[in-house]
Design an enzyme around this catalytic site. Sequence first.
Site, PDB file in Angstrom:
ATOM      1  N   ASN A 157       0.833  -1.204   0.000  1.00 50.31           N
ATOM      2  CA  ASN A 157       0.000   0.000   0.000  1.00 50.31           C
ATOM      3  C   ASN A 157       0.870   1.257   0.000  1.00 50.31           C
ATOM      4  OD1 ASN A 157      -2.534  -1.279   0.053  1.00 50.31           O
ATOM      5  ND2 ASN A 157      -2.391  -1.577   2.270  1.00 50.31           N
ATOM      6  N   CYS A 179      -5.659  -7.215  -2.983  1.00 52.87           N
ATOM      7  CA  CYS A 179      -6.072  -6.764  -1.655  1.00 52.87           C
ATOM      8  C   CYS A 179      -7.176  -7.680  -1.154  1.00 52.87           C
ATOM      9  CB  CYS A 179      -6.564  -5.318  -1.728  1.00 52.87           C
ATOM     10  SG  CYS A 179      -7.163  -4.670  -0.156  1.00 52.87           S
ATOM     11  N   HIS A 180      -7.156  -8.007   0.142  1.00 48.46           N
ATOM     12  CA  HIS A 180      -8.130  -8.942   0.695  1.00 48.46           C
ATOM     13  C   HIS A 180      -9.335  -8.266   1.339  1.00 48.46           C
ATOM     14  CE1 HIS A 180      -5.235  -8.713   4.345  1.00 48.46           C
ATOM     15  NE2 HIS A 180      -6.155  -7.782   4.448  1.00 48.46           N
ATOM     16  N   HIS A 216      -9.637  -0.089  -1.309  1.00 46.04           N
ATOM     17  CA  HIS A 216     -10.086   0.323   0.020  1.00 46.04           C
ATOM     18  C   HIS A 216     -11.320   1.227  -0.027  1.00 46.04           C
ATOM     19  CE1 HIS A 216      -5.787  -0.530   1.662  1.00 46.04           C
ATOM     20  NE2 HIS A 216      -6.523  -1.629   1.593  1.00 46.04           N
TER      21      HIS A 216
END
Length: 469
Positions: A157, A179-180, A216
């Site tokens: 990130n 990304c999880h 995000h």
Amino acid sequence: MVRTQKEAKDLQIAYIGGGSKGWAWGLMSDLAMEERLSGTVKLYDINFDAAYDNAMIGNSLYDRSEVSGKWKYEAVRTIDEALQGADFVILSILPGTFDEMDSDVHQPEQYGIYQSVGDTVGPGGMVRALRTIPMYVEIAEHIKKTSPQAWVINYTNPMSHCTRTLYEVFPDIKAVGCCHEVFGTQKLLAAMLEDLKGIRDIDRSEIKINVLGINHFTWIDEAYYEDINLLPLYEEFVDKYYKQGFEGAEEDHWMNNHFASAERVKFDLFKKFGLIAAAGDRHLAEFMPHSWYLQSPEKVREWKFNLTKVNWRKENRTHLLEKGKRLKDGTETFELNPTGEEGVGMLKALLGLGDLITNVNLPNTGQMPDLPHGSVVETNALFSYDSVRPLVAGKLPKPINNMVAHHVENQAITLEAGLKKDKKLGFQAFVQDPLVDLAPEQAEELFENMLINTSDYLPGWDIYNSLSV
């Protein structure tokens, strides 16, 4: 060059950031449990000793009876050594140290700006991006020179900036950002089905979703389990738990876990905008005006999530370093546990061992037509042999798209500032972030202090050139 299916037993992986005490161990575990892949992982890290220790830990797995995937680990001293002959490149680095992260997260608190993560947007995310961009310029140049045909998987990130920088420097790179965060929302939907319908033991992969947005700050406008449309159920679920929040098992309770929440931010965004916000509350809150969720530590507690203090990260790193020593000398056994990440699944799909559809970060080539072409967006993509094809996600409702587009444009300005080493341009992006609700003079003072605190990682910048407000 990516191998054929028959050659999936002699793979070469370059791990940049190979001294990691988290992601690297997770990859080792996932690789060890996958019988169809084997080969060599070359670990490169600016801290060679950390990479060397990880090589010892990884190699200790080879002869264990329960290990299906046989991998050899080698610590190397240069990035080109790691990249030479690589089929895949894993990028997982800490941009700077925890001291720089401390400034990212806590310096703004002196001006009343609170951040729950500080690695994507907000003042912390922006300054982290400015010091990460030159690192990724260098990484992209090395990949272009040494392993241009390798597939690159980035976990670092700020995800959007890292992925975009790779493509800006090397347009033909084959890179995806992983990304999880969306996985957590799929798990929440599975928990919802158990809570409202009594349907148990649903794996999050059985929840089929359409993902739109940026890292995000992702959204879901379609969600199904078998033939059940989950959006009407989610509305019922939100109504049921809006005020008190949805709190899972005790060990996952938001008061006992820095990374957990009671999902109240997610529920509030659904109430306001009508779509499922598909990231953790700590990340989602940072994309919104500071008065909504991050006005004060007290406000954060009302919304039932946490401000992750950098002191905690420093203390946790000490524990991980101690654990690393025990794993290396054999006084602690390396436990094989699936991480839930999809990196190994992506490797298998790219090798022709079965297709995979999952959410990833890629430059926009039309999968989100209302956002700028070339900006990095997060949508579903189809992984197949030597191919990643983004799937058309469609359009967000205009109110949500306006919010997402603002961050996309601000990230583009930040990237340009980072590439040009342009302090004034960086400041122009800084003051447009929704969390930076300050008088111009205060914003300038904060920005300059934060740049000074991270100046070791801003080569070529004229840090001390004054800004005119």
